[in-house]
Design a protein around this motif. Structure first.
Motif, PDB file in Angstrom:
ATOM      1  N   PRO A  44       0.834  -1.204   0.000  1.00  0.00           N
ATOM      2  CA  PRO A  44       0.000   0.000   0.000  1.00  0.00           C
ATOM      3  C   PRO A  44       0.867   1.252   0.000  1.00  0.00           C
ATOM      4  N   PRO A  45       0.565   2.231  -0.833  1.00  0.00           N
ATOM      5  CA  PRO A  45       1.443   3.405  -0.967  1.00  0.00           C
ATOM      6  C   PRO A  45       1.447   4.315   0.253  1.00  0.00           C
ATOM      7  N   ASP A  46       0.435   4.218   1.131  1.00  0.00           N
ATOM      8  CA  ASP A  46       0.337   5.144   2.248  1.00  0.00           C
ATOM      9  C   ASP A  46       0.875   4.560   3.552  1.00  0.00           C
ATOM     10  N   LEU A  47       1.616   3.432   3.493  1.00  0.00           N
ATOM     11  CA  LEU A  47       2.186   2.872   4.708  1.00  0.00           C
ATOM     12  C   LEU A  47       3.222   3.834   5.298  1.00  0.00           C
ATOM     13  N   ARG A  76      -7.912  -5.378   2.539  1.00  0.00           N
ATOM     14  CA  ARG A  76      -7.183  -4.286   3.185  1.00  0.00           C
ATOM     15  C   ARG A  76      -6.047  -4.856   4.016  1.00  0.00           C
ATOM     16  N   PRO A  77      -4.900  -4.165   4.075  1.00  0.00           N
ATOM     17  CA  PRO A  77      -3.825  -4.615   4.963  1.00  0.00           C
ATOM     18  C   PRO A  77      -4.214  -4.360   6.415  1.00  0.00           C
ATOM     19  N   LEU A  78      -4.029  -5.365   7.270  1.00  0.00           N
ATOM     20  CA  LEU A  78      -4.407  -5.243   8.676  1.00  0.00           C
ATOM     21  C   LEU A  78      -3.188  -5.126   9.587  1.00  0.00           C
ATOM     22  N   PHE A  79      -2.137  -5.900   9.288  1.00  0.00           N
ATOM     23  CA  PHE A  79      -0.907  -5.847  10.066  1.00  0.00           C
ATOM     24  C   PHE A  79       0.284  -5.791   9.118  1.00  0.00           C
ATOM     25  N   ARG A  80       1.371  -5.200   9.611  1.00  0.00           N
ATOM     26  CA  ARG A  80       2.638  -5.254   8.898  1.00  0.00           C
ATOM     27  C   ARG A  80       3.655  -5.949   9.791  1.00  0.00           C
ATOM     28  N   TYR A 119      10.724 -14.367  18.361  1.00  0.00           N
ATOM     29  CA  TYR A 119       9.469 -13.632  18.304  1.00  0.00           C
ATOM     30  C   TYR A 119       9.206 -13.110  16.899  1.00  0.00           C
ATOM     31  N   ILE A 120       7.957 -12.763  16.670  1.00  0.00           N
ATOM     32  CA  ILE A 120       7.561 -11.998  15.495  1.00  0.00           C
ATOM     33  C   ILE A 120       6.850 -10.751  15.999  1.00  0.00           C
ATOM     34  N   GLU A 121       7.086  -9.646  15.323  1.00  0.00           N
ATOM     35  CA  GLU A 121       6.483  -8.372  15.732  1.00  0.00           C
ATOM     36  C   GLU A 121       5.575  -7.854  14.619  1.00  0.00           C
ATOM     37  N   PHE A 122       4.390  -7.409  15.016  1.00  0.00           N
ATOM     38  CA  PHE A 122       3.420  -6.853  14.085  1.00  0.00           C
ATOM     39  C   PHE A 122       3.131  -5.400  14.441  1.00  0.00           C
ATOM     40  N   GLU A 123       2.834  -4.614  13.429  1.00  0.00           N
ATOM     41  CA  GLU A 123       2.307  -3.259  13.590  1.00  0.00           C
ATOM     42  C   GLU A 123       0.862  -3.264  13.121  1.00  0.00           C
ATOM     43  N   ALA A 124      -0.038  -2.783  13.964  1.00  0.00           N
ATOM     44  CA  ALA A 124      -1.451  -2.746  13.599  1.00  0.00           C
ATOM     45  C   ALA A 124      -1.709  -1.568  12.660  1.00  0.00           C
ATOM     46  N   LEU A 125      -2.282  -1.850  11.509  1.00  0.00           N
ATOM     47  CA  LEU A 125      -2.617  -0.810  10.538  1.00  0.00           C
ATOM     48  C   LEU A 125      -4.062  -0.358  10.671  1.00  0.00           C
ATOM     49  N   GLU A 126      -4.831  -1.088  11.470  1.00  0.00           N
ATOM     50  CA  GLU A 126      -6.206  -0.735  11.829  1.00  0.00           C
ATOM     51  C   GLU A 126      -6.422  -1.175  13.276  1.00  0.00           C
ATOM     52  N   ASP A 127      -7.440  -0.618  13.935  1.00  0.00           N
ATOM     53  CA  ASP A 127      -7.833  -1.163  15.232  1.00  0.00           C
ATOM     54  C   ASP A 127      -8.237  -2.619  15.025  1.00  0.00           C
ATOM     55  N   ALA A 128      -7.803  -3.496  15.920  1.00  0.00           N
ATOM     56  CA  ALA A 128      -8.056  -4.923  15.717  1.00  0.00           C
ATOM     57  C   ALA A 128      -8.228  -5.640  17.046  1.00  0.00           C
ATOM     58  N   VAL A 129      -8.939  -6.751  16.989  1.00  0.00           N
ATOM     59  CA  VAL A 129      -9.002  -7.703  18.091  1.00  0.00           C
ATOM     60  C   VAL A 129      -8.257  -8.949  17.625  1.00  0.00           C
ATOM     61  N   CYS A 130      -7.286  -9.379  18.413  1.00  0.00           N
ATOM     62  CA  CYS A 130      -6.430 -10.506  18.050  1.00  0.00           C
ATOM     63  C   CYS A 130      -6.655 -11.668  19.006  1.00  0.00           C
ATOM     64  N   ALA A 131      -6.361 -12.855  18.547  1.00  0.00           N
ATOM     65  CA  ALA A 131      -6.434 -14.037  19.401  1.00  0.00           C
ATOM     66  C   ALA A 131      -5.274 -14.958  19.063  1.00  0.00           C
TER      67      ALA A 131
END
Length: 226
Positions: A13-16, A106-110, A187-199
């Protein structure tokens, strides 16, 4: 080495925003740590712009990971999709800087850091009937773990769970066997690109040496901007 043909690679996505540095995880952030018991699950919310680690504390522990866009009110309709993610990544695992996508395209995490770089996007979560057919009635499963954890978020049927991104699961050629790729502290690290609920689920599959033959606890660390 990953090789992708130019005509099948899909652009990010160009706006990351600019990819954050690993050191910035603890800089000007509030850290929240949760230990997930072995063979159990945990659900948590993250805000857009926050980052989080999923950590293998003892090594060779698979972690099933699912997520839903945290719309208001929370509907669980838009969710992370490994099928969309495979399309955008031409079927391979995400590299640092690449994204996990939703079923709404849509991208959710990076992925912003990854000490293992070996994960799975092909297998479903283990589920109660899988173990029952093996004569293991009452055996815990990832599907049940995540369903239990998501009940506080309104989930009422185990069939509502999403497609898992199987963190640290090494399954080349669709072969599920002992091929542990993660070491203690990986570990793996994610950046949230939207508000999210994770499990997440500390995968209870303890057959044929999978998960090192011994299920262990995992950790989730969330970094929220101050």
């Amino acid at each position: 080495m990953r090789i992708r043909e130019p005509n099948v690679r899909h652009a990010l996505p160009p706006d990351l925003p600019e990819l954050p540095t690993p050191n910035s995880f603890c800089t000007d952030t509030t850290l929240t740590k949760h230990i997930v018991p072995a063979a159990h699950g945990y659900a948590f919310a993250v805000n857009k712009g926050s980052r989080f680690h999923v950590i293998d504390l003892y090594g060779e522990q698979i972690v099933d990971f699912m997520a839903w866009v945290h719309d208001k009110p929370f509907t669980r309709i838009e969710k992370m999709s490994t099928a969309y993610t495979r399309y955008y990544l031409s079927g391979v695992q995400p590299a640092i800087g690449e994204c996990l996508w939703t079923n709404a395209d849509r991208p959710l995490f990076r992925v912003t850091a990854d000490t293992v770089k070996v994960h799975d996007m092909t297998f479903m979560s283990c589920y109660p009937e899988l173990y029952q057919k093996m004569g293991l009635k009452g055996h815990r499963s990832c599907a049940q773990n995540i369903f239990e954890a998501m009940q506080e978020w309104g989930m009422r049927n185990i069939l509502e769970i999403a497609e898992p991104f199987n963190i640290f699961q090494n399954t080349p050629n669709y072969s599920l066997k002992r091929l542990g790729s993660s070491k203690p502290g990986d570990y793996i690290e994610f950046e949230a690109l939207e508000d999210a609920v994770c499990a997440v689920s500390s995968c209870p599959y303890d057959l044929n040496g999978v998960n090192g033959g011994q299920i262990t606890e995992i950790a989730v660390v969330i970094a929220e901007k101050k």
